[in-house]
Design a protein around this motif. Structure first.
Motif, PDB file in Angstrom:
ATOM      1  N   PHE A 147     -58.164 -27.695 103.144  1.00  0.00           N
ATOM      2  CA  PHE A 147     -56.979 -28.223 102.454  1.00  0.00           C
ATOM      3  C   PHE A 147     -55.702 -27.790 103.166  1.00  0.00           C
ATOM      4  O   PHE A 147     -54.795 -28.601 103.388  1.00  0.00           O
ATOM      5  CB  PHE A 147     -56.943 -27.746 100.994  1.00  0.00           C
ATOM      6  CG  PHE A 147     -58.023 -28.335 100.115  1.00  0.00           C
ATOM      7  CD1 PHE A 147     -58.694 -29.485 100.505  1.00  0.00           C
ATOM      8  CD2 PHE A 147     -58.374 -27.749  98.916  1.00  0.00           C
ATOM      9  CE1 PHE A 147     -59.700 -30.032  99.712  1.00  0.00           C
ATOM     10  CE2 PHE A 147     -59.363 -28.286  98.112  1.00  0.00           C
ATOM     11  CZ  PHE A 147     -60.032 -29.419  98.516  1.00  0.00           C
ATOM     12  N   LEU A 178     -52.697 -27.341  97.187  1.00  0.00           N
ATOM     13  CA  LEU A 178     -54.073 -27.529  96.715  1.00  0.00           C
ATOM     14  C   LEU A 178     -54.975 -26.408  97.230  1.00  0.00           C
ATOM     15  O   LEU A 178     -55.854 -25.919  96.505  1.00  0.00           O
ATOM     16  CB  LEU A 178     -54.587 -28.892  97.189  1.00  0.00           C
ATOM     17  CG  LEU A 178     -55.783 -29.478  96.466  1.00  0.00           C
ATOM     18  CD1 LEU A 178     -55.513 -29.606  94.987  1.00  0.00           C
ATOM     19  CD2 LEU A 178     -56.130 -30.834  97.049  1.00  0.00           C
ATOM     20  N   GLY A 179     -54.740 -25.988  98.479  1.00  0.00           N
ATOM     21  CA  GLY A 179     -55.514 -24.878  99.043  1.00  0.00           C
ATOM     22  C   GLY A 179     -55.294 -23.596  98.266  1.00  0.00           C
ATOM     23  O   GLY A 179     -56.249 -22.859  97.990  1.00  0.00           O
ATOM     24  N   GLN A 218     -57.018 -23.917  94.952  1.00  0.00           N
ATOM     25  CA  GLN A 218     -58.459 -23.742  95.195  1.00  0.00           C
ATOM     26  C   GLN A 218     -58.799 -22.257  95.311  1.00  0.00           C
ATOM     27  O   GLN A 218     -59.771 -21.770  94.728  1.00  0.00           O
ATOM     28  CB  GLN A 218     -58.828 -24.481  96.483  1.00  0.00           C
ATOM     29  CG  GLN A 218     -60.173 -24.156  97.075  1.00  0.00           C
ATOM     30  CD  GLN A 218     -61.284 -25.013  96.526  1.00  0.00           C
ATOM     31  OE1 GLN A 218     -61.035 -25.966  95.790  1.00  0.00           O
ATOM     32  NE2 GLN A 218     -62.496 -24.679  96.874  1.00  0.00           N
ATOM     33  N   VAL A 270     -59.590 -35.477  99.706  1.00  0.00           N
ATOM     34  CA  VAL A 270     -58.406 -34.973 100.413  1.00  0.00           C
ATOM     35  C   VAL A 270     -58.473 -35.345 101.895  1.00  0.00           C
ATOM     36  O   VAL A 270     -57.458 -35.695 102.504  1.00  0.00           O
ATOM     37  CB  VAL A 270     -58.278 -33.445 100.212  1.00  0.00           C
ATOM     38  CG1 VAL A 270     -57.077 -32.897 100.949  1.00  0.00           C
ATOM     39  CG2 VAL A 270     -58.151 -33.116  98.735  1.00  0.00           C
ATOM     40  N   GLU A 277     -53.088 -34.913  95.665  1.00  0.00           N
ATOM     41  CA  GLU A 277     -53.056 -33.508  95.255  1.00  0.00           C
ATOM     42  C   GLU A 277     -53.260 -33.394  93.748  1.00  0.00           C
ATOM     43  O   GLU A 277     -53.938 -32.476  93.290  1.00  0.00           O
ATOM     44  CB  GLU A 277     -51.735 -32.878  95.672  1.00  0.00           C
ATOM     45  CG  GLU A 277     -51.699 -32.567  97.156  1.00  0.00           C
ATOM     46  CD  GLU A 277     -50.629 -31.551  97.495  1.00  0.00           C
ATOM     47  OE1 GLU A 277     -49.507 -31.749  97.045  1.00  0.00           O
ATOM     48  OE2 GLU A 277     -50.941 -30.601  98.210  1.00  0.00           O
ATOM     49  N   GLY A 281     -56.860 -33.834  93.098  1.00  0.00           N
ATOM     50  CA  GLY A 281     -57.538 -32.624  93.531  1.00  0.00           C
ATOM     51  C   GLY A 281     -57.400 -31.504  92.510  1.00  0.00           C
ATOM     52  O   GLY A 281     -58.381 -30.826  92.183  1.00  0.00           O
TER      53      GLY A 281
END
Lengths: 164, 101
Positions: free
Chosen positions: A46, A54-55, A58, B43, B60, B63
């Motif tokens: 990501f 988003l990373g 996560q 993604v 996003e 996600g």
């Protein structure tokens, strides 16, 4: 070979190795470590693609929340007095046929849709995410909140059921 | 193509784990692998320039929604696992014969 392709390959190797350990490990702690490696690699993907927020989500939710929850559950329910492996696999051939067949079908169906190279990156950030959640995806946002509340109540009901 | 092979391969691996594992926690872990690979493909598609969603930020947002769903699934699933372990003293699905068809 460019740096980008090396990073992509490295993340791919970590993700696949982590998933293989998660699926095939006979020891629960190794399985948890494999899942952690897989989730970390997904977060890395990501960030690599530009979806930094988003990373981070996560990393926080999956590795900081779900994985820790899973390790707690393992500690609560897995008590092997002789230390023998508690995880086993069976019905390998039929499962392999189903999983392999699905892999073949999906790859054949999507091969024209998915581009060969992932080099554009995601340009939207937290500001666009907020605009989406408070605009066209407001219903999704609210439903997510209701779902989490329902989950909270469900967990209390499921785990408190023995005391009644 | 490499993105497709990696993500669908990971999804199939997770499915194989769900079908072959005999422990509830291991099955949940395999489901997490499947969810993670699906998010990865979504993604990755957006990063490759494929239009995903009707507006900016949709990828996003989707996600984040998948991550929320996965967290909810893990919370309820693990609560059920602990409940089953308390009641039947095992988490092996082949020993849980009460719901066998």
């Amino acid at each position: 070979m460019t740096l980008a392709s090396i990073i992509f390959a490295l993340l791919g190797v970590v993700a696949v190795s982590g998933a293989v350990v998660t699926v095939f490990a006979r020891d629960v702690s190794r399985m948890a470590m494999g899942l952690g490696a897989f989730l970390l690699a997904v977060a890395g993907f990501f960030v690599y693609w530009g979806a930094t927020f988003l990373g981070v989500v996560q990393l926080f939710v999956y590795i900081g929340g779900v994985l820790v929850l899973m390790i707690f559950a393992i500690m609560l329910v897995h008590r092997s007095p002789d230390g023998s492996p508690l995880l086993e696999t069976r019905h390998d051939v039929a499962a392999l046929a189903v999983a392999g067949g699905l892999f073949f079908m999906v790859v054949m169906a999507l091969r024209g849709v998915v581009p060969d190279s992932v080099n554009q990156g995601i340009e939207s950030g937290p500001a666009e995410l907020t605009e989406a959640f408070l605009g066209p995806m407001l219903t999704h946002f609210e439903m997510g909140g209701v779902l989490l509340l329902a989950v909270l109540v469900s967990v209390v009901v499921i785990l408190g059921g023995d005391d009644r | 193509m490499s993105l497709l092979v990696i993500t669908v391969g990971l999804f199939s691996l997770g499915l194989y784990g769900v079908l072959t594992r005999r422990d509830l926690v291991a099955i949940l872990a395999s489901i997490e692998v499947m969810l993670g690979s699906a998010t990865l493909l979504l993604v990755g598609l957006a990063a490759a320039g494929t239009p995903v969603g009707a507006h900016e930020g949709a990828v996003e947002a989707t996600g984040v929604m998948v991550i929320v769903l996965a967290a909810a699934e893990a919370a309820v699933g693990l609560a059920l696992v602990i409940s089953v372990a308390r009641r039947f003293k095992t988490t092996r699905v082949d020993e849980l014969a009460e719901v066998k068809g």
